[in-house]
Structure formats: C-alpha cells, structure tokens
Design a protein around this motif. Sequence first.
Motif, PDB file in Angstrom:
ATOM      1  N   VAL A  55       0.840  -1.193   0.000  1.00 36.68           N
ATOM      2  CA  VAL A  55       0.000   0.000   0.000  1.00 36.68           C
ATOM      3  C   VAL A  55       0.878   1.247   0.000  1.00 36.68           C
ATOM      4  N   VAL A  56       0.443   2.245  -0.762  1.00 38.48           N
ATOM      5  CA  VAL A  56       1.118   3.546  -0.755  1.00 38.48           C
ATOM      6  C   VAL A  56       0.493   4.368   0.368  1.00 38.48           C
ATOM      7  N   ALA A  57       1.301   4.741   1.345  1.00 40.43           N
ATOM      8  CA  ALA A  57       0.784   5.518   2.471  1.00 40.43           C
ATOM      9  C   ALA A  57       1.934   6.211   3.189  1.00 40.43           C
ATOM     10  N   ASP A  58       1.590   7.283   3.889  1.00 37.52           N
ATOM     11  CA  ASP A  58       2.558   8.059   4.660  1.00 37.52           C
ATOM     12  C   ASP A  58       2.565   7.533   6.088  1.00 37.52           C
ATOM     13  N   ALA A  59       3.652   6.898   6.489  1.00 35.36           N
ATOM     14  CA  ALA A  59       3.723   6.277   7.817  1.00 35.36           C
ATOM     15  C   ALA A  59       3.848   7.294   8.942  1.00 35.36           C
ATOM     16  N   THR A  60       4.040   8.570   8.593  1.00 35.78           N
ATOM     17  CA  THR A  60       4.106   9.597   9.640  1.00 35.78           C
ATOM     18  C   THR A  60       2.737  10.231   9.882  1.00 35.78           C
ATOM     19  N   LEU A  89       9.110   9.312  13.979  1.00 38.24           N
ATOM     20  CA  LEU A  89       7.678   9.627  14.049  1.00 38.24           C
ATOM     21  C   LEU A  89       6.827   8.389  13.769  1.00 38.24           C
ATOM     22  N   ALA A  90       7.183   7.622  12.748  1.00 39.69           N
ATOM     23  CA  ALA A  90       6.417   6.410  12.413  1.00 39.69           C
ATOM     24  C   ALA A  90       6.456   5.416  13.574  1.00 39.69           C
ATOM     25  N   THR A  91       7.636   5.254  14.148  1.00 35.36           N
ATOM     26  CA  THR A  91       7.776   4.337  15.283  1.00 35.36           C
ATOM     27  C   THR A  91       6.968   4.813  16.475  1.00 35.36           C
ATOM     28  N   SER A  92       7.024   6.114  16.735  1.00 42.42           N
ATOM     29  CA  SER A  92       6.284   6.697  17.854  1.00 42.42           C
ATOM     30  C   SER A  92       4.775   6.470  17.705  1.00 42.42           C
ATOM     31  N   MET A  97      -0.155   3.461  19.330  1.00 43.60           N
ATOM     32  CA  MET A  97      -1.267   2.577  18.970  1.00 43.60           C
ATOM     33  C   MET A  97      -1.273   1.285  19.783  1.00 43.60           C
ATOM     34  N   GLY A  98      -0.181   1.034  20.480  1.00 41.57           N
ATOM     35  CA  GLY A  98      -0.110  -0.163  21.305  1.00 41.57           C
ATOM     36  C   GLY A  98       0.310  -1.421  20.579  1.00 41.57           C
ATOM     37  N   VAL A  99       0.965  -1.288  19.426  1.00 40.75           N
ATOM     38  CA  VAL A  99       1.479  -2.477  18.727  1.00 40.75           C
ATOM     39  C   VAL A  99       2.474  -3.164  19.657  1.00 40.75           C
ATOM     40  N   PRO A 100       2.242  -4.424  20.009  1.00 41.21           N
ATOM     41  CA  PRO A 100       3.026  -5.064  21.070  1.00 41.21           C
ATOM     42  C   PRO A 100       4.459  -5.484  20.729  1.00 41.21           C
ATOM     43  N   ASP A 101       4.801  -5.552  19.452  1.00 40.94           N
ATOM     44  CA  ASP A 101       6.151  -6.009  19.090  1.00 40.94           C
ATOM     45  C   ASP A 101       6.654  -5.174  17.914  1.00 40.94           C
ATOM     46  N   ILE A 102       7.433  -4.147  18.226  1.00 40.32           N
ATOM     47  CA  ILE A 102       7.895  -3.205  17.199  1.00 40.32           C
ATOM     48  C   ILE A 102       9.409  -3.346  17.018  1.00 40.32           C
ATOM     49  N   TRP A 103       9.805  -3.549  15.770  1.00 41.86           N
ATOM     50  CA  TRP A 103      11.218  -3.595  15.384  1.00 41.86           C
ATOM     51  C   TRP A 103      11.501  -2.363  14.535  1.00 41.86           C
ATOM     52  N   ALA A 104      12.654  -1.745  14.734  1.00 43.19           N
ATOM     53  CA  ALA A 104      12.976  -0.563  13.938  1.00 43.19           C
ATOM     54  C   ALA A 104      14.455  -0.556  13.555  1.00 43.19           C
ATOM     55  N   LYS A 105      14.699  -0.169  12.325  1.00 41.91           N
ATOM     56  CA  LYS A 105      16.071  -0.057  11.827  1.00 41.91           C
ATOM     57  C   LYS A 105      16.652   1.281  12.260  1.00 41.91           C
ATOM     58  N   ALA A 106      17.893   1.258  12.722  1.00 42.13           N
ATOM     59  CA  ALA A 106      18.602   2.495  13.074  1.00 42.13           C
ATOM     60  C   ALA A 106      19.865   2.590  12.227  1.00 42.13           C
ATOM     61  N   ARG A 110      23.145   6.564  18.063  1.00 44.25           N
ATOM     62  CA  ARG A 110      22.330   7.677  18.561  1.00 44.25           C
ATOM     63  C   ARG A 110      20.878   7.513  18.116  1.00 44.25           C
ATOM     64  N   HIS A 111      20.698   7.198  16.840  1.00 38.16           N
ATOM     65  CA  HIS A 111      19.364   6.927  16.299  1.00 38.16           C
ATOM     66  C   HIS A 111      18.718   5.783  17.080  1.00 38.16           C
ATOM     67  N   GLY A 112      19.489   4.733  17.341  1.00 40.19           N
ATOM     68  CA  GLY A 112      18.979   3.582  18.069  1.00 40.19           C
ATOM     69  C   GLY A 112      18.545   3.930  19.479  1.00 40.19           C
ATOM     70  N   ARG A 113      19.325   4.780  20.156  1.00 34.47           N
ATOM     71  CA  ARG A 113      18.971   5.189  21.519  1.00 34.47           C
ATOM     72  C   ARG A 113      17.653   5.944  21.547  1.00 34.47           C
ATOM     73  N   ILE A 114      17.461   6.802  20.552  1.00 36.63           N
ATOM     74  CA  ILE A 114      16.202   7.565  20.477  1.00 36.63           C
ATOM     75  C   ILE A 114      15.031   6.614  20.271  1.00 36.63           C
ATOM     76  N   LEU A 115      15.207   5.649  19.381  1.00 33.88           N
ATOM     77  CA  LEU A 115      14.141   4.680  19.118  1.00 33.88           C
ATOM     78  C   LEU A 115      13.794   3.887  20.382  1.00 33.88           C
ATOM     79  N   GLN A 116      14.812   3.516  21.145  1.00 34.34           N
ATOM     80  CA  GLN A 116      14.564   2.796  22.393  1.00 34.34           C
ATOM     81  C   GLN A 116      13.837   3.676  23.400  1.00 34.34           C
ATOM     82  N   GLN A 117      14.218   4.941  23.456  1.00 37.09           N
ATOM     83  CA  GLN A 117      13.612   5.867  24.415  1.00 37.09           C
ATOM     84  C   GLN A 117      12.129   6.095  24.155  1.00 37.09           C
ATOM     85  N   ILE A 118      11.718   6.011  22.886  1.00 31.02           N
ATOM     86  CA  ILE A 118      10.300   6.247  22.593  1.00 31.02           C
ATOM     87  C   ILE A 118       9.466   4.963  22.684  1.00 31.02           C
ATOM     88  N   GLY A 119      10.131   3.839  22.986  1.00 33.49           N
ATOM     89  CA  GLY A 119       9.375   2.624  23.241  1.00 33.49           C
ATOM     90  C   GLY A 119       9.539   1.487  22.259  1.00 33.49           C
TER      91      GLY A 119
END
Length: 222
Positions: A55-60, A89-92, A97-106, A110-119
């Motif tokens: 799907v074409v969509a804006d994840a932010t 923003l997309a990860t946040s 939304m309460g998605v229980p298992d979120i994986w994110a590329k960093a 520094r990017h990774g630390r921010i991603l961890q801090q937001i959950g």
Amino acid sequence: MQRTRPHDKRVLVIGLGRFGSSLGLELVKHGWEVLGMDSSPRLVQYYSEALTHTVVADATDDEALRQVGADEFKRAVVGIGTHLEESILATSLLVDMGVPDIWAKATSRRHGRILQQIGTHHVVLPEHDMGERVAHLVSGRMLDYIELEEDFALGKTRAPRELLGRKLGETGVRSKRGITVVCIKRHGEAFTYATAETIPQKGDIIVVAGKTNDVERFAEIS
C-alpha cells in the motif's frame, strides 16, 4: 481493542528500501503474511506481486496508519533508515497505537537510543552489526560469529589442537578458557550437540559460546 489471531503470522513492514524489502520477502518465503507500506508508488508497485499486500501511504500520518489497519498488527517493522525524523515519528505512532512487538532499523547508535527511548522493543543496526561480524571473520580464525548481547557471543571455528582426541569433559576448557563448546560438526556430517563425552578430531568444526573476549581469544588458539 486489538483484533489478533491465534499464532498470528502477520507483520506490517514500513519502508520498502533494501532492508525492508529483503525482510518482507524473506518473511513471505517462511509463510508470513506481509503488508508492505511505503510512500513511494514505484516501490509499492515493484513489490506488489512478491509481498502479500502492499500500500502507498505516509507512515508519519496517524490517520493513514489506522486506515491500513496498523493498530491491528501484533508485529511491525519500521525499515525507514535514511530519514531520521520519519523513522522516529512512524515508530512513535506505532507505540502510541499499542502495537506489542515493534522492530525498527537504526542507522547509528544515537538513532537507536532515540528509538529505544520512545518505546521500540527491538532496534536493529544492520550496517554496524554486519561490519562488526565481518571484522571478526577477517581478523581471525573464526568461521562465523554472532554477538547475542553486548558481551556474549557465539563463534564457529576449527577445533584447536588442545581439544583433539580428548573428551571435552576432561579438557577443562570451560574453566581454563571461559567458553562452552555447544555443538560439533565432522566432515560430511551435520552439526550435533556436544557433550562432556564428545571427542573432537582434527578438522572438526565447533561452535562455542561465552563472553565476547573469551570467544575471540579461544578462536585464536592454533
């Protein structure tokens, strides 16, 4: 309320660049239902037949995510790497939304630390991790190397001379070297679990586990 299925094998992959697309294709190969999402119509079209859904969509955009049912997934992967703000923003939004298992590329620690801090539940640094792994292979006798945590690793190497012809339980390798021989492979055979009664022979391949430094030092033994 999140609507999920027993043994749910659905995953939302946001970002169909090299990382996201490779991940999505591999998951489909293993029987997963993958919804691939990207803001690029070209990428979405390219992977439309290979992935389960695209799907074409804006994840932010919170509303766009809800329209594709992002809040109904148990697992989501944010593969956006080049645009830091979009990734965060997309990860946040997925966290909210309460998605229980979120994986994110960093793309950096520094990017990774921010991603961890937001959950984010799992942060992946593919370039860093692969660079570290290859460095171990290039610089020593290790045949393969995986760091499980910051200071614990698995290493594949040839059985050193000090273990040959002796039962592992008699070598004292765990107390002397700080590693555990997990499994062993003879030429022409499959890997099998190693026990205290296992007797390594010349040419055997072994997999050892232990603190990273201990695994590295053990792999250097001739």
